[in-house]
Design a protein around this motif. Structure first.
Motif, PDB file in Angstrom:
ATOM      1  N   GLY A 126     -13.698  -2.146  19.772  1.00 32.18           N
ATOM      2  CA  GLY A 126     -13.016  -3.137  20.586  1.00 32.18           C
ATOM      3  C   GLY A 126     -13.218  -4.552  20.071  1.00 32.18           C
ATOM      4  O   GLY A 126     -14.340  -4.964  19.775  1.00 32.18           O
ATOM      5  N   ARG A 127     -12.128  -5.321  19.965  1.00 34.21           N
ATOM      6  CA  ARG A 127     -12.200  -6.733  19.597  1.00 34.21           C
ATOM      7  C   ARG A 127     -12.181  -7.612  20.841  1.00 34.21           C
ATOM      8  O   ARG A 127     -12.881  -8.625  20.918  1.00 34.21           O
ATOM      9  N   SER A 128     -11.369  -7.248  21.813  1.00 36.61           N
ATOM     10  CA  SER A 128     -11.324  -7.946  23.097  1.00 36.61           C
ATOM     11  C   SER A 128     -11.148  -6.903  24.191  1.00 36.61           C
ATOM     12  O   SER A 128     -10.652  -5.806  23.947  1.00 36.61           O
ATOM     13  N   GLY A 129     -11.566  -7.240  25.392  1.00 31.31           N
ATOM     14  CA  GLY A 129     -11.541  -6.253  26.465  1.00 31.31           C
ATOM     15  C   GLY A 129     -12.822  -5.450  26.459  1.00 31.31           C
ATOM     16  O   GLY A 129     -13.886  -5.956  26.792  1.00 31.31           O
ATOM     17  N   SER A 130     -12.732  -4.190  26.059  1.00 27.80           N
ATOM     18  CA  SER A 130     -13.915  -3.325  25.974  1.00 27.80           C
ATOM     19  C   SER A 130     -14.580  -3.533  24.618  1.00 27.80           C
ATOM     20  O   SER A 130     -14.163  -2.951  23.619  1.00 27.80           O
ATOM     21  N   PHE A 173     -22.216 -10.003  19.787  1.00 24.18           N
ATOM     22  CA  PHE A 173     -21.523 -10.929  18.892  1.00 24.18           C
ATOM     23  C   PHE A 173     -20.231 -11.468  19.511  1.00 24.18           C
ATOM     24  O   PHE A 173     -19.413 -12.060  18.804  1.00 24.18           O
ATOM     25  N   LYS A 174     -20.050 -11.282  20.808  1.00 25.47           N
ATOM     26  CA  LYS A 174     -18.812 -11.728  21.431  1.00 25.47           C
ATOM     27  C   LYS A 174     -18.867 -13.225  21.724  1.00 25.47           C
ATOM     28  O   LYS A 174     -19.933 -13.813  21.922  1.00 25.47           O
ATOM     29  N   GLY A 175     -17.698 -13.825  21.770  1.00 25.91           N
ATOM     30  CA  GLY A 175     -17.569 -15.232  22.109  1.00 25.91           C
ATOM     31  C   GLY A 175     -16.416 -15.411  23.074  1.00 25.91           C
ATOM     32  O   GLY A 175     -15.671 -14.468  23.365  1.00 25.91           O
ATOM     33  N   GLY A 176     -16.236 -16.633  23.587  1.00 30.25           N
ATOM     34  CA  GLY A 176     -15.175 -16.872  24.556  1.00 30.25           C
ATOM     35  C   GLY A 176     -15.685 -16.695  25.970  1.00 30.25           C
ATOM     36  O   GLY A 176     -16.697 -16.049  26.214  1.00 30.25           O
ATOM     37  N   VAL A 177     -14.954 -17.258  26.929  1.00 26.29           N
ATOM     38  CA  VAL A 177     -15.360 -17.217  28.332  1.00 26.29           C
ATOM     39  C   VAL A 177     -14.377 -16.395  29.153  1.00 26.29           C
ATOM     40  O   VAL A 177     -14.729 -15.373  29.739  1.00 26.29           O
ATOM     41  N   ARG A 184     -15.963 -11.138  14.400  1.00 29.79           N
ATOM     42  CA  ARG A 184     -16.297 -10.271  13.274  1.00 29.79           C
ATOM     43  C   ARG A 184     -16.998 -11.015  12.155  1.00 29.79           C
ATOM     44  O   ARG A 184     -17.732 -10.408  11.364  1.00 29.79           O
ATOM     45  N   ASN A 185     -16.810 -12.331  12.078  1.00 26.47           N
ATOM     46  CA  ASN A 185     -17.519 -13.098  11.049  1.00 26.47           C
ATOM     47  C   ASN A 185     -19.025 -13.085  11.313  1.00 26.47           C
ATOM     48  O   ASN A 185     -19.832 -12.984  10.380  1.00 26.47           O
ATOM     49  N   MET A 186     -19.388 -13.179  12.601  1.00 32.00           N
ATOM     50  CA  MET A 186     -20.802 -13.086  12.951  1.00 32.00           C
ATOM     51  C   MET A 186     -21.337 -11.685  12.669  1.00 32.00           C
ATOM     52  O   MET A 186     -22.456 -11.519  12.195  1.00 32.00           O
ATOM     53  N   VAL A 187     -20.523 -10.677  12.968  1.00 31.96           N
ATOM     54  CA  VAL A 187     -20.935  -9.305  12.687  1.00 31.96           C
ATOM     55  C   VAL A 187     -21.146  -9.118  11.190  1.00 31.96           C
ATOM     56  O   VAL A 187     -22.159  -8.579  10.732  1.00 31.96           O
TER      57      VAL A 187
END
Length: 497
Positions: A126-130, A173-177, A184-187
């Motif tokens: 999952g990239r966003s959501g789950s 590693f998620k970001g945003g509110v 994925r760059n952090m990953v």
């Protein structure tokens, strides 16, 4: 009634999750387990049951020095040298065509298409959501833009990468509110320690076999649910004795049966909720008090909350006798319309109605099973009431009709359906145990606490050939394949090695 008199809680029979229904054999809940404190003991070895367990000792989560990494064969590297993640591709529902290609989103299969996006085997997370869930596809697939897919395995075993992502806790590693998104760059910049390919294959083979065992329980649970649904439909229409049927206001039923209103069985009422701001109501609690969430237990054998004698008296809480039927008359999601039998004397909240059985010719467990069979109808009626908050009323329940055979036939029907409930509970408990075992084994294998490198393990199920990264995106020259350049336009990609 004192707390000491309550029995052990029943195992709730929750429906299969969308993930269990959608992904088939290769699924088990992906949860991250907290890593244990490092230990100075050597890594254990996976042994047959009962052999050498006393000598196993916990190892550290990762080899702590280069010499330990060298001797174990595990290597530390950047994540993007282990697996490269790439954003998926937009595919609105209106643009999808009927086909057999799975469309993978952040939480697994979300649809089907007739065009291949990425050739399998593949791994999607999952990239966003789950965020943090991982899906493995052994066939060609289409990854949506809400997901990240592995565009380059760098020679690693795809199934091992899938299991590693389940363990790795990508959610950190998620970001945003408003809409958290996986960065994925952090990953890619993080460090991972992984075993060589031969051990990856053996780890993946062990975990895959465990998941197939879990999948067997999933299928047995689904089959038992379907069997019970069919049994209820048949028994409440035809009975057990092959009698001729008659038409009634609620449908056909055996000629000897009667249509009776639920209110004819005894008193129907609802409870109340003592104010949380009044300490006296919750201090020194002795009387069980149930909320609508307890109806999911089916047969309620214990209480989670208790109130004081003062609350019972001042809040005029009705005392519901053991053996009464409870109905959730309000609630969100799957709660509204659900029913349960309570095995002990209790009080209830205002979100529950109770049916006290006063007639000797009525078998409570029969009424319970029938009302469970009418769940969808009850929920639909409650939600169609027109108010902003879906609800059923005690007045509605008093007039609610149901078929009533003789007491003996009621008992036999209830007993037959209870047998299926027990079978369902057995598989549910077994699946829960297997899921816990899977999560523990996953963690111990990914941290080298269990080693399988020297064991003779069949890897034929996981030793899939890994296609070259440059060929994983299907080219425009092949039938039913999309144009790779169009799919990755405006998306940055790492150079292929």
């Amino acid at each position: 009634m004192s707390k000491s008199k309550q029995r052990a809680p029943a195992v709730p029979l929750e429906p299969l999750s969308p993930r269990e229904r959608g992904r088939g054999e290769g699924t088990a809940e992906a949860r991250h387990l907290t890593k244990p404190e490092p230990s100075s003991g050597p890594a254990g070895h996976l042994l047959p049951e009962g052999e050498g367990k006393g000598s196993q000792r916990a190892a550290s989560s990762e080899p702590s020095s280069s010499s330990e990494r060298s001797s174990s064969g595990w290597h530390t590297k950047r994540f993007d040298a282990f697996a490269t993640l790439q954003r998926g591709f937009d595919l609105p529902v209106a643009s999808r065509k009927v086909g057999t290609i799975p469309v993978l989103g952040s939480n697994g299969i979300v649809g089907w298409h007739d065009t291949v996006g990425i050739r399998g085997p593949g791994v999607v997370t999952g990239r966003s959501g789950s965020i943090g869930d991982s899906t493995f596809s052994d066939t060609d697939y289409w990854p949506l833009n809400t997901s990240l897919y592995v565009s380059n395995f760098h020679g690693n075993v795809p199934r091992f990468v899938h299991y590693f992502l389940q363990w790795f806790d990508l959610a950190r590693f998620k970001g945003g509110v408003s809409v958290p998104t996986l960065n994925r760059n952090m990953v890619h910049g993080s460090e991972v320690t992984v075993p060589p390919k031969p051990e990856q294959q053996k780890i993946a083979a062990v975990l895959w076999k465990m998941q197939r065992t879990i999948a067997t329980q999933n299928r047995l649970i689904a089959a038992t649910r379907d069997l019970k649904q069919s049994a209820m439909q048949h028994l409440f229409t035809h009975g057990l004795h092959g009698e001729p049927l008659k038409d009634t206001a609620i449908g056909p039923m055996p000629e000897s049966w009667d249509v009776v209103a639920l209110g004819d069985f005894g008193r129907i009422g609802n409870g109340s909720t003592p104010r949380k701001t009044t300490p006296e109501y919750w201090r020194n609690p002795t009387t069980p008090w149930l909320t609508s969430a307890k109806v999911h237990d089916g047969i309620i054998r214990s209480a989670d909350q208790f109130v004081s004698d003062v609350a019972v008296k001042e809040c005029h809480l009705p005392i519901v006798p053991a053996g009464s039927l409870l109905v959730a008359i309000t609630g969100q999601g799957k709660t509204l319309g659900n029913t349960a039998l309570v095995e002990f004397e209790t009080t209830i909240s205002q979100h529950l109605a109770y049916v006290r059985f006063d007639r000797k010719d009525v078998v409570p467990s029969y009424v319970y099973q029938y009302m469970r069979s009418r769940y969808e109808q009850l929920q639909g009626i409650g939600r169609a009431g027109g108010s902003t908050k879906a609800a059923l009323t005690c007045a509605f329940l008093r007039d609610y009709p149901l078929p009533l055979p003789s007491a003996d036939e009621q008992h036999d029907i209830a007993a037959a359906l209870a047998t299926l409930d027990r079978k369902l509970a057995h598989h549910q408990r077994k699946r829960a145990t297997l899921n816990d075992l899977f999560q523990t084994t996953l963690h111990q294998m990914m941290t080298a606490q269990i080693r399988v490198a020297d064991l003779d393990i069949d890897i034929s199920d996981v030793a899939d050939p890994v296609r070259d990264a440059g060929k994983m995106i299907a080219g425009s020259g092949q039938n039913h394949f999309v144009d790779a350049n169009e799919m990755i336009a405006d998306q940055s990609r790492r150079p292929r090695r």
